[in-house]
Design a protein around this motif. Sequence first.
Motif, PDB file in Angstrom:
ATOM      1  N   VAL A 116       0.840  -1.199   0.000  1.00 13.28           N
ATOM      2  CA  VAL A 116       0.000   0.000   0.000  1.00 13.28           C
ATOM      3  C   VAL A 116       0.878   1.252   0.000  1.00 13.28           C
ATOM      4  CG1 VAL A 116      -1.672   1.351   1.329  1.00 13.28           C
ATOM      5  CG2 VAL A 116      -1.968  -1.129   1.115  1.00 13.28           C
ATOM      6  N   GLY A 117       1.931   1.233   0.808  1.00  9.36           N
ATOM      7  CA  GLY A 117       2.836   2.375   0.838  1.00  9.36           C
ATOM      8  C   GLY A 117       3.516   2.626  -0.490  1.00  9.36           C
ATOM      9  N   ASP A 118       3.971   1.557  -1.132  1.00 13.67           N
ATOM     10  CA  ASP A 118       4.701   1.688  -2.401  1.00 13.67           C
ATOM     11  C   ASP A 118       3.796   2.065  -3.573  1.00 13.67           C
ATOM     12  OD1 ASP A 118       7.046   1.094  -1.115  1.00 13.67           O
ATOM     13  OD2 ASP A 118       7.143  -1.000  -1.795  1.00 13.67           O
ATOM     14  N   ALA A 155       5.626   2.973   5.194  1.00 15.86           N
ATOM     15  CA  ALA A 155       4.571   3.082   4.180  1.00 15.86           C
ATOM     16  C   ALA A 155       3.930   4.460   4.163  1.00 15.86           C
ATOM     17  CB  ALA A 155       3.497   2.023   4.431  1.00 15.86           C
ATOM     18  N   MET A 156       4.062   5.209   5.251  1.00 13.75           N
ATOM     19  CA  MET A 156       3.336   6.474   5.373  1.00 13.75           C
ATOM     20  C   MET A 156       4.209   7.670   5.018  1.00 13.75           C
ATOM     21  SD  MET A 156       0.963   5.928   8.777  1.00 13.75           S
ATOM     22  CE  MET A 156       2.281   5.403   9.874  1.00 13.75           C
ATOM     23  N   SER A 157       3.745   8.468   4.085  1.00  8.92           N
ATOM     24  CA  SER A 157       4.406   9.727   3.766  1.00  8.92           C
ATOM     25  C   SER A 157       4.089  10.730   4.870  1.00  8.92           C
ATOM     26  CB  SER A 157       3.905  10.262   2.425  1.00  8.92           C
ATOM     27  OG  SER A 157       2.536  10.650   2.535  1.00  8.92           O
ATOM     28  N   THR A 158       4.762  11.865   4.852  1.00  8.13           N
ATOM     29  CA  THR A 158       4.470  12.901   5.839  1.00  8.13           C
ATOM     30  C   THR A 158       3.016  13.353   5.742  1.00  8.13           C
ATOM     31  OG1 THR A 158       6.770  13.654   5.826  1.00  8.13           O
ATOM     32  CG2 THR A 158       5.128  15.191   6.672  1.00  8.13           C
ATOM     33  N   ASP A 159       2.484  13.455   4.519  1.00 11.88           N
ATOM     34  CA  ASP A 159       1.079  13.819   4.346  1.00 11.88           C
ATOM     35  C   ASP A 159       0.156  12.766   4.947  1.00 11.88           C
ATOM     36  OD1 ASP A 159       1.681  16.189   3.107  1.00 11.88           O
ATOM     37  OD2 ASP A 159       1.463  15.397   1.068  1.00 11.88           O
ATOM     38  N   ASP A 160       0.528  11.477   4.777  1.00 14.32           N
ATOM     39  CA  ASP A 160      -0.274  10.402   5.363  1.00 14.32           C
ATOM     40  C   ASP A 160      -0.296  10.535   6.886  1.00 14.32           C
ATOM     41  OD1 ASP A 160      -0.829   9.129   2.909  1.00 14.32           O
ATOM     42  OD2 ASP A 160       1.031   7.970   3.005  1.00 14.32           O
ATOM     43  N   ILE A 161       0.875  10.764   7.460  1.00 10.87           N
ATOM     44  CA  ILE A 161       0.974  10.860   8.923  1.00 10.87           C
ATOM     45  C   ILE A 161       0.156  12.035   9.440  1.00 10.87           C
ATOM     46  CG2 ILE A 161       2.567  11.165  10.871  1.00 10.87           C
ATOM     47  CD1 ILE A 161       4.729  10.014   8.847  1.00 10.87           C
ATOM     48  N   ARG A 162       0.232  13.147   8.716  1.00  9.72           N
ATOM     49  CA  ARG A 162      -0.530  14.332   9.138  1.00  9.72           C
ATOM     50  C   ARG A 162      -2.035  14.030   9.081  1.00  9.72           C
ATOM     51  NH1 ARG A 162       1.916  17.507   6.131  1.00  9.72           N
ATOM     52  NH2 ARG A 162       3.399  18.332   7.661  1.00  9.72           N
ATOM     53  N   ALA A 163      -2.466  13.352   8.030  1.00 11.09           N
ATOM     54  CA  ALA A 163      -3.895  13.048   7.881  1.00 11.09           C
ATOM     55  C   ALA A 163      -4.362  12.001   8.887  1.00 11.09           C
ATOM     56  CB  ALA A 163      -4.170  12.553   6.460  1.00 11.09           C
ATOM     57  N   LEU A 164      -3.463  11.110   9.285  1.00 13.43           N
ATOM     58  CA  LEU A 164      -3.834  10.007  10.180  1.00 13.43           C
ATOM     59  C   LEU A 164      -3.280  10.198  11.586  1.00 13.43           C
ATOM     60  CD1 LEU A 164      -3.139   7.050   7.706  1.00 13.43           C
ATOM     61  CD2 LEU A 164      -5.326   8.168   8.178  1.00 13.43           C
ATOM     62  N   ALA A 165      -2.976  11.433  11.943  1.00 19.32           N
ATOM     63  CA  ALA A 165      -2.324  11.712  13.236  1.00 19.32           C
ATOM     64  C   ALA A 165      -3.129  11.175  14.417  1.00 19.32           C
ATOM     65  CB  ALA A 165      -2.083  13.213  13.389  1.00 19.32           C
ATOM     66  N   GLU A 166      -4.441  11.321  14.377  1.00 19.53           N
ATOM     67  CA  GLU A 166      -5.266  10.862  15.500  1.00 19.53           C
ATOM     68  C   GLU A 166      -5.239   9.339  15.612  1.00 19.53           C
ATOM     69  OE1 GLU A 166      -6.396  12.856  17.772  1.00 19.53           O
ATOM     70  OE2 GLU A 166      -5.555  14.512  16.593  1.00 19.53           O
ATOM     71  N   GLU A 167      -5.310   8.647  14.475  1.00 20.69           N
ATOM     72  CA  GLU A 167      -5.258   7.188  14.486  1.00 20.69           C
ATOM     73  C   GLU A 167      -3.899   6.701  14.986  1.00 20.69           C
ATOM     74  OE1 GLU A 167      -6.397   9.047  12.053  1.00 20.69           O
ATOM     75  OE2 GLU A 167      -8.231   8.186  11.178  1.00 20.69           O
ATOM     76  N   VAL A 168      -2.829   7.360  14.527  1.00 21.03           N
ATOM     77  CA  VAL A 168      -1.483   6.981  14.966  1.00 21.03           C
ATOM     78  C   VAL A 168      -1.328   7.208  16.464  1.00 21.03           C
ATOM     79  CG1 VAL A 168       0.977   7.532  14.764  1.00 21.03           C
ATOM     80  CG2 VAL A 168      -0.439   7.368  12.696  1.00 21.03           C
ATOM     81  N   ASP A 169      -1.781   8.355  16.948  1.00 22.63           N
ATOM     82  CA  ASP A 169      -1.665   8.651  18.372  1.00 22.63           C
ATOM     83  C   ASP A 169      -2.468   7.649  19.205  1.00 22.63           C
ATOM     84  OD1 ASP A 169      -0.811  10.517  20.562  1.00 22.63           O
ATOM     85  OD2 ASP A 169      -2.982  10.718  20.786  1.00 22.63           O
ATOM     86  N   ALA A 170      -3.636   7.283  18.731  1.00 25.26           N
ATOM     87  CA  ALA A 170      -4.481   6.348  19.485  1.00 25.26           C
ATOM     88  C   ALA A 170      -3.810   4.986  19.621  1.00 25.26           C
ATOM     89  CB  ALA A 170      -5.844   6.204  18.811  1.00 25.26           C
ATOM     90  N   GLY A 195       8.760   3.329  16.798  1.00 23.90           N
ATOM     91  CA  GLY A 195       8.808   3.780  15.408  1.00 23.90           C
ATOM     92  C   GLY A 195       7.649   4.694  15.053  1.00 23.90           C
ATOM     93  N   LEU A 196       6.470   4.392  15.584  1.00 20.54           N
ATOM     94  CA  LEU A 196       5.319   5.254  15.329  1.00 20.54           C
ATOM     95  C   LEU A 196       5.488   6.616  16.000  1.00 20.54           C
ATOM     96  CD1 LEU A 196       2.472   2.613  15.706  1.00 20.54           C
ATOM     97  CD2 LEU A 196       3.046   3.858  13.624  1.00 20.54           C
ATOM     98  N   ILE A 197       6.092   6.628  17.182  1.00 18.17           N
ATOM     99  CA  ILE A 197       6.361   7.908  17.851  1.00 18.17           C
ATOM    100  C   ILE A 197       7.320   8.746  17.017  1.00 18.17           C
ATOM    101  CG2 ILE A 197       7.452   8.966  19.874  1.00 18.17           C
ATOM    102  CD1 ILE A 197       6.353   6.613  21.528  1.00 18.17           C
ATOM    103  N   ILE A 198       8.299   8.088  16.433  1.00 17.15           N
ATOM    104  CA  ILE A 198       9.280   8.809  15.618  1.00 17.15           C
ATOM    105  C   ILE A 198       8.622   9.435  14.392  1.00 17.15           C
ATOM    106  CG2 ILE A 198      11.295   8.473  14.128  1.00 17.15           C
ATOM    107  CD1 ILE A 198      12.229   6.383  16.244  1.00 17.15           C
ATOM    108  N   VAL A 199       7.712   8.693  13.723  1.00 13.26           N
ATOM    109  CA  VAL A 199       7.066   9.296  12.553  1.00 13.26           C
ATOM    110  C   VAL A 199       6.088  10.391  12.985  1.00 13.26           C
ATOM    111  CG1 VAL A 199       7.360   7.266  11.093  1.00 13.26           C
ATOM    112  CG2 VAL A 199       5.240   7.538  12.379  1.00 13.26           C
ATOM    113  N   MET A 200       5.477  10.230  14.155  1.00 13.87           N
ATOM    114  CA  MET A 200       4.611  11.287  14.677  1.00 13.87           C
ATOM    115  C   MET A 200       5.403  12.575  14.900  1.00 13.87           C
ATOM    116  SD  MET A 200       1.704  12.420  15.911  1.00 13.87           S
ATOM    117  CE  MET A 200       0.625  11.053  16.373  1.00 13.87           C
ATOM    118  N   HIS A 201       6.683  12.418  15.243  1.00 19.32           N
ATOM    119  CA  HIS A 201       7.547  13.567  15.516  1.00 19.32           C
ATOM    120  C   HIS A 201       7.695  14.471  14.292  1.00 19.32           C
ATOM    121  CE1 HIS A 201      11.452  15.525  16.790  1.00 19.32           C
ATOM    122  NE2 HIS A 201      10.773  15.558  17.920  1.00 19.32           N
ATOM    123  N   ARG A 202       7.473  13.918  13.086  1.00 13.10           N
ATOM    124  CA  ARG A 202       7.584  14.720  11.863  1.00 13.10           C
ATOM    125  C   ARG A 202       6.505  15.787  11.785  1.00 13.10           C
ATOM    126  NH1 ARG A 202       7.404  10.336   7.140  1.00 13.10           N
ATOM    127  NH2 ARG A 202       8.610   8.664   8.118  1.00 13.10           N
TER     128      ARG A 202
END
Length: 350
Positions: A116-118, A155-170, A195-202
């Motif tokens: 999915v990421g690729d 798999a997640m781009s910075t835009d993906d992480i920004r859009a899914l920030a609440e799901e990632v944090d949960a 690893g998820l915390i690190i991508v959240m840091h972006r």
Amino acid sequence: MPREYVSGFQPGPVAQRIFYTDFEGNPGDPDDILADGLDGGWAEREPAAIELLNDESAHPADRLLACAALALWGSPAGYRAVIDAAHHPERVVWSDQSVDRWFGTDNTFALLAEEVGDSYEIAVERGTSELRREALAALVPLADRYQFERRLVQAMSTDDIRALAEEVDAVIGSGIDRIRRRDPMKFDLDTQIAGLIIVMHRVDQARAESRAMELVSAPPNQRALRELGNTANMATAPPANRLMASVRVDLERALELDRSGSEDHSGRVGHFGHAMETLVTLQAVFTTHDGPSAADLADFRYRIGSLVAANARTLHNYVYESFYAATDALVDGWLDPSLRRSAVQLLLDD
């Protein structure tokens, strides 16, 4: 999709034709054929792949490969299959058809997350980016229960992480809760959450740093600590006195169970083991962060010496179990014996 991870099987005739035969009619490797499909070959093979995905009589590994291919090719059918699998993981027919080499546990969701990421660029070309994002959104909540290795965060781009920030944090929060409870896991949940915390840091440094402090206080294994330590400017050090108090409480609980004659062997050794893990964490905080001074740390280790000595029987059990964990890494995986060795070394140093 690394073919060596998939359990041995003979592909069926449809899978053989669309995934093991290249676009010139020669025998080929599925990885290469899936990648070549991104150049336009997907259109020729997508209909057969969809039929294979939905064929309940086909081998589960063939259906997994079809789902992976369709996801990589940005197919709506592939994304919807990933979403359905993520929403109903207990019903997935291809569970255990792909197995992680380190822990020997199912990693089919990790493989699908990678595809999915690729598919980012082809999803843009095909107009399926919204479905791709929905597939990632469905996968993220599984990260506290299923093995993803590093593939979900990659798999997640910075835009993906920004859009899914609440799901990632949960899922970070629920993962930390599992680590605190010491829920038995068949993979390295600690490092996966780090690893998820690190991508959240972006996208949200303050929230990531807060979650990092929660994780370190849990505490996690050493690999997760190193993972967090590599993130620039992340304030991961918890109050040292909280860690010191945790060590003392666990040692006292282990001693209380021992003196009461309780038959809860696993609980007694578990409290002692948690105290040792926290002691290692405290040492890591001292060496990598602005933690306690060397004198404070030495004084604390001296002061808990009597509690450790009073837990002599539990210490014997802990060392005994550590030996078997180290000589047969299949017991706990290869990370836990390393952590136990560190704890035992600290005891020997004292």
